[in-house]
Write an enzyme that holds these catalytic residues in place. Structure first.
Site, PDB file in Angstrom:
ATOM      1  N   LYS A  16       0.839  -1.215   0.000  1.00  0.00           N
ATOM      2  CA  LYS A  16       0.000   0.000   0.000  1.00  0.00           C
ATOM      3  C   LYS A  16       0.870   1.260   0.000  1.00  0.00           C
ATOM      4  O   LYS A  16       0.669   2.180  -0.793  1.00  0.00           O
ATOM      5  CB  LYS A  16      -0.952   0.000   1.217  1.00  0.00           C
ATOM      6  CG  LYS A  16      -1.832  -1.228   1.296  1.00  0.00           C
ATOM      7  CD  LYS A  16      -2.742  -1.226   2.507  1.00  0.00           C
ATOM      8  CE  LYS A  16      -2.016  -1.250   3.839  1.00  0.00           C
ATOM      9  NZ  LYS A  16      -1.303  -2.531   4.123  1.00  0.00           N
ATOM     10  N   ARG A  91      -9.988   0.356   9.186  1.00  0.00           N
ATOM     11  CA  ARG A  91      -9.363  -0.945   9.376  1.00  0.00           C
ATOM     12  C   ARG A  91     -10.242  -1.875  10.205  1.00  0.00           C
ATOM     13  O   ARG A  91      -9.869  -3.009  10.470  1.00  0.00           O
ATOM     14  CB  ARG A  91      -8.077  -0.720  10.144  1.00  0.00           C
ATOM     15  CG  ARG A  91      -6.943  -1.568   9.703  1.00  0.00           C
ATOM     16  CD  ARG A  91      -5.730  -0.769  10.051  1.00  0.00           C
ATOM     17  NE  ARG A  91      -4.551  -1.518  10.055  1.00  0.00           N
ATOM     18  CZ  ARG A  91      -3.423  -1.049   9.516  1.00  0.00           C
ATOM     19  NH1 ARG A  91      -3.393   0.129   8.939  1.00  0.00           N
ATOM     20  NH2 ARG A  91      -2.346  -1.757   9.593  1.00  0.00           N
ATOM     21  N   ARG A 130      11.968  -5.569   4.477  1.00  0.00           N
ATOM     22  CA  ARG A 130      11.655  -4.133   4.307  1.00  0.00           C
ATOM     23  C   ARG A 130      12.624  -3.268   5.112  1.00  0.00           C
ATOM     24  O   ARG A 130      12.975  -3.577   6.232  1.00  0.00           O
ATOM     25  CB  ARG A 130      10.228  -3.843   4.784  1.00  0.00           C
ATOM     26  CG  ARG A 130       9.959  -2.343   4.810  1.00  0.00           C
ATOM     27  CD  ARG A 130       8.507  -2.013   4.880  1.00  0.00           C
ATOM     28  NE  ARG A 130       7.862  -2.469   6.095  1.00  0.00           N
ATOM     29  CZ  ARG A 130       6.559  -2.316   6.304  1.00  0.00           C
ATOM     30  NH1 ARG A 130       5.790  -1.752   5.414  1.00  0.00           N
ATOM     31  NH2 ARG A 130       6.035  -2.757   7.434  1.00  0.00           N
ATOM     32  N   ARG A 163      11.713  -1.617  10.691  1.00  0.00           N
ATOM     33  CA  ARG A 163      10.640  -1.184  11.587  1.00  0.00           C
ATOM     34  C   ARG A 163      10.501  -2.156  12.749  1.00  0.00           C
ATOM     35  O   ARG A 163      10.610  -3.367  12.568  1.00  0.00           O
ATOM     36  CB  ARG A 163       9.314  -1.128  10.799  1.00  0.00           C
ATOM     37  CG  ARG A 163       8.796   0.263  10.611  1.00  0.00           C
ATOM     38  CD  ARG A 163       7.671   0.324   9.625  1.00  0.00           C
ATOM     39  NE  ARG A 163       6.469  -0.388  10.040  1.00  0.00           N
ATOM     40  CZ  ARG A 163       5.314  -0.326   9.363  1.00  0.00           C
ATOM     41  NH1 ARG A 163       5.227   0.415   8.284  1.00  0.00           N
ATOM     42  NH2 ARG A 163       4.260  -0.993   9.774  1.00  0.00           N
ATOM     43  N   ARG A 174       0.142  -9.384  13.286  1.00  0.00           N
ATOM     44  CA  ARG A 174      -0.534  -8.355  12.463  1.00  0.00           C
ATOM     45  C   ARG A 174      -1.388  -9.012  11.378  1.00  0.00           C
ATOM     46  O   ARG A 174      -2.475  -8.535  11.053  1.00  0.00           O
ATOM     47  CB  ARG A 174       0.511  -7.413  11.823  1.00  0.00           C
ATOM     48  CG  ARG A 174       1.106  -6.450  12.829  1.00  0.00           C
ATOM     49  CD  ARG A 174       2.383  -5.821  12.324  1.00  0.00           C
ATOM     50  NE  ARG A 174       2.208  -5.030  11.122  1.00  0.00           N
ATOM     51  CZ  ARG A 174       3.205  -4.666  10.316  1.00  0.00           C
ATOM     52  NH1 ARG A 174       4.439  -5.053  10.575  1.00  0.00           N
ATOM     53  NH2 ARG A 174       2.959  -3.933   9.262  1.00  0.00           N
TER      54      ARG A 174
HETATM   55  P1  AP5 Z   1       4.850  -1.611   1.842  1.00  0.00           P
HETATM   56  O1  AP5 Z   1       4.481  -0.769   0.666  1.00  0.00           O
HETATM   57  O2  AP5 Z   1       5.649  -0.964   2.930  1.00  0.00           O
HETATM   58  O3  AP5 Z   1       3.576  -2.363   2.409  1.00  0.00           O
HETATM   59  P2  AP5 Z   1       2.301  -1.808   3.177  1.00  0.00           P
HETATM   60  O4  AP5 Z   1       1.122  -2.526   2.587  1.00  0.00           O
HETATM   61  O5  AP5 Z   1       2.262  -0.316   3.191  1.00  0.00           O
HETATM   62  O6  AP5 Z   1       2.616  -2.423   4.608  1.00  0.00           O
HETATM   63  P3  AP5 Z   1       2.588  -1.823   6.077  1.00  0.00           P
HETATM   64  O7  AP5 Z   1       3.323  -2.853   6.922  1.00  0.00           O
HETATM   65  O8  AP5 Z   1       3.106  -0.438   6.149  1.00  0.00           O
HETATM   66  O9  AP5 Z   1       1.101  -1.860   6.342  1.00  0.00           O
HETATM   67  P4  AP5 Z   1       0.384  -2.017   7.647  1.00  0.00           P
HETATM   68  O10 AP5 Z   1      -0.972  -1.799   7.136  1.00  0.00           O
HETATM   69  O11 AP5 Z   1       0.585  -3.247   8.433  1.00  0.00           O
HETATM   70  O12 AP5 Z   1       1.086  -0.945   8.584  1.00  0.00           O
HETATM   71  P5  AP5 Z   1       0.729   0.546   8.974  1.00  0.00           P
HETATM   72  O13 AP5 Z   1       1.965   1.331   8.920  1.00  0.00           O
HETATM   73  O14 AP5 Z   1      -0.494   1.022   8.239  1.00  0.00           O
HETATM   74  O15 AP5 Z   1       5.657  -2.882   1.254  1.00  0.00           O
HETATM   75  C1  AP5 Z   1       6.210  -3.885   2.116  1.00  0.00           C
HETATM   76  C2  AP5 Z   1       7.579  -4.370   1.572  1.00  0.00           C
HETATM   77  O16 AP5 Z   1       7.374  -5.060   0.338  1.00  0.00           O
HETATM   78  C3  AP5 Z   1       8.552  -3.210   1.248  1.00  0.00           C
HETATM   79  O17 AP5 Z   1       9.848  -3.619   1.591  1.00  0.00           O
HETATM   80  C4  AP5 Z   1       8.412  -3.011  -0.277  1.00  0.00           C
HETATM   81  O18 AP5 Z   1       9.620  -2.524  -0.844  1.00  0.00           O
HETATM   82  C5  AP5 Z   1       8.090  -4.408  -0.751  1.00  0.00           C
HETATM   83  N1  AP5 Z   1       7.161  -4.420  -1.873  1.00  0.00           N
HETATM   84  C6  AP5 Z   1       6.063  -3.619  -2.041  1.00  0.00           C
HETATM   85  N2  AP5 Z   1       5.411  -3.923  -3.182  1.00  0.00           N
HETATM   86  C7  AP5 Z   1       6.100  -4.965  -3.730  1.00  0.00           C
HETATM   87  C8  AP5 Z   1       5.904  -5.759  -4.911  1.00  0.00           C
HETATM   88  N3  AP5 Z   1       4.866  -5.508  -5.736  1.00  0.00           N
HETATM   89  N4  AP5 Z   1       6.768  -6.758  -5.168  1.00  0.00           N
HETATM   90  C9  AP5 Z   1       7.832  -6.997  -4.321  1.00  0.00           C
HETATM   91  N5  AP5 Z   1       8.070  -6.282  -3.197  1.00  0.00           N
HETATM   92  C10 AP5 Z   1       7.218  -5.287  -2.911  1.00  0.00           C
HETATM   93  O19 AP5 Z   1       0.239   0.369  10.489  1.00  0.00           O
HETATM   94  C11 AP5 Z   1       1.155   0.082  11.551  1.00  0.00           C
HETATM   95  C12 AP5 Z   1       0.408  -0.056  12.872  1.00  0.00           C
HETATM   96  O20 AP5 Z   1      -0.309   1.178  13.178  1.00  0.00           O
HETATM   97  C13 AP5 Z   1      -0.687  -1.129  12.937  1.00  0.00           C
HETATM   98  O21 AP5 Z   1      -0.153  -2.406  13.207  1.00  0.00           O
HETATM   99  C14 AP5 Z   1      -1.552  -0.571  14.085  1.00  0.00           C
HETATM  100  O22 AP5 Z   1      -0.983  -0.824  15.327  1.00  0.00           O
HETATM  101  C15 AP5 Z   1      -1.539   0.911  13.844  1.00  0.00           C
HETATM  102  N6  AP5 Z   1      -2.655   1.378  12.983  1.00  0.00           N
HETATM  103  C16 AP5 Z   1      -2.546   1.896  11.721  1.00  0.00           C
HETATM  104  N7  AP5 Z   1      -3.761   2.211  11.236  1.00  0.00           N
HETATM  105  C17 AP5 Z   1      -4.670   1.879  12.188  1.00  0.00           C
HETATM  106  C18 AP5 Z   1      -6.089   1.974  12.261  1.00  0.00           C
HETATM  107  N8  AP5 Z   1      -6.832   2.454  11.267  1.00  0.00           N
HETATM  108  N9  AP5 Z   1      -6.689   1.531  13.385  1.00  0.00           N
HETATM  109  C19 AP5 Z   1      -5.977   1.038  14.399  1.00  0.00           C
HETATM  110  N10 AP5 Z   1      -4.635   0.931  14.401  1.00  0.00           N
HETATM  111  C20 AP5 Z   1      -3.971   1.357  13.302  1.00  0.00           C
END
Ligand code: AP5
Length: 224
Positions: A16, A91, A130, A163, A174
């Protein structure tokens, strides 16, 4: 011009944030990522950050009431008047209801939910490799999307780090949370006719091409 109000949905590590980085270069829309907002709050040790940090470290979701207000304020801001991209919100079904009620109150509606999907084993491979830059959180992968200069960000030159919540046990937790609490949103938006699927296992530029084509069509449809 008509609004483009978008949600990016998908399991952790589906790409994402990677796609959002590319989309920001193509579409002039404000981008609100809950993970980035919360990590910044933790770094600055604000009230929100102190409360959210504990949940995030464990890989749990922060309570709905902590995140809802933060996001709804952004949607109702001047810069989001022509549209927005939400990453990581909603979410839970509770957050989806909150967003829906807020948009109705503003006489606005969602244009589409972009689901970027990837199987659990792929997510685990990706998150273990990552790396993010210390200063601005730009994202890389040691194998799939390496920086030009090993260990340093191409965009701002800061050091790349892992991270805290990308450790294996935390990633597995997660993923469980995603399947239990966030997956029901896929059915919800599918029923509402808002869901657009993207195969997140394709190469980043290929996924980007598919999303751009879909958004171009949506924009045309909105103008009709
Ligand atoms: P990346 O693009 O970083 O993936 P992502 O989907 O953004 O993953 P996140 O881990 O950031 O998502 P998340 O939803 O768990 O975490 P968030 O920060 O929102 O890609 C991942 C890796 O793959 C990278 O190394 C990239 O280079 C590689 N890659 C990407 N695309 C690729 C491809 N096509 N092919 C090969 N490699 C590829 O949330 C963190 C925490 O915040 C949560 O756990 C929670 O505690 C809290 N939180 C956030 N939002 C909420 C909410 N709405 N409610 C409650 N708690 C929340």
């Amino acid at each position: 011009m008509s609004e483009l109000n978008l949600i990016l949905l998908g399991p952790p590590g589906a790409g994402k944030g990677t796609q959002a980085d590319r989309l920001r270069a193509d579409f002039d829309l404000p981008y609100y990522a809950t993970g980035d907002i919360l990590r910044a709050a933790v770094k600055e040790q604000t009230d929100l950050g102190r409360e959210a940090g504990e949940y995030m470290g464990r890989g749990d979701l922060v309570p709905d009431e902590l995140i809802g207000k933060v996001m709804l304020e952004r949607i109702d801001s001047d810069e989001a008047r022509d549209g927005f991209v939400l990453d990581g919100f909603p979410r839970t079904l509770g957050q989806a209801r909150e967003l829906n009620d807020a948009l109705e109150g503003l006489e606005r509606r969602l244009t589409a939910t972009l689901l970027i999907d990837a199987p659990d084993e792929e997510v685990i491979r990706r998150l273990s490799g990552r790396r993010v830059c210390r200063d601005n959180g730009h994202t890389y992968h040691v194998e799939f999307d390496p920086p030009k200069n090993k260990g340093f960000c191409d965009q701002d030159g800061s050091a790349l780090v892992q991270r805290e919540d990308d450790k294996l046990e935390t990633v597995q937790h997660r993923l469980e949370i995603f399947h239990e609490q966030t997956k029901p949103l896929v059915d919800l938006y599918e029923k509402e006719g808002l869901l657009r699927h993207f195969d997140g296992t394709r190469a980043p530029d290929e996924v980007n091409g598919h999303i751009r084509a879909t958004l171009a069509t949506l924009r045309l449809e909105e103008q009709l």
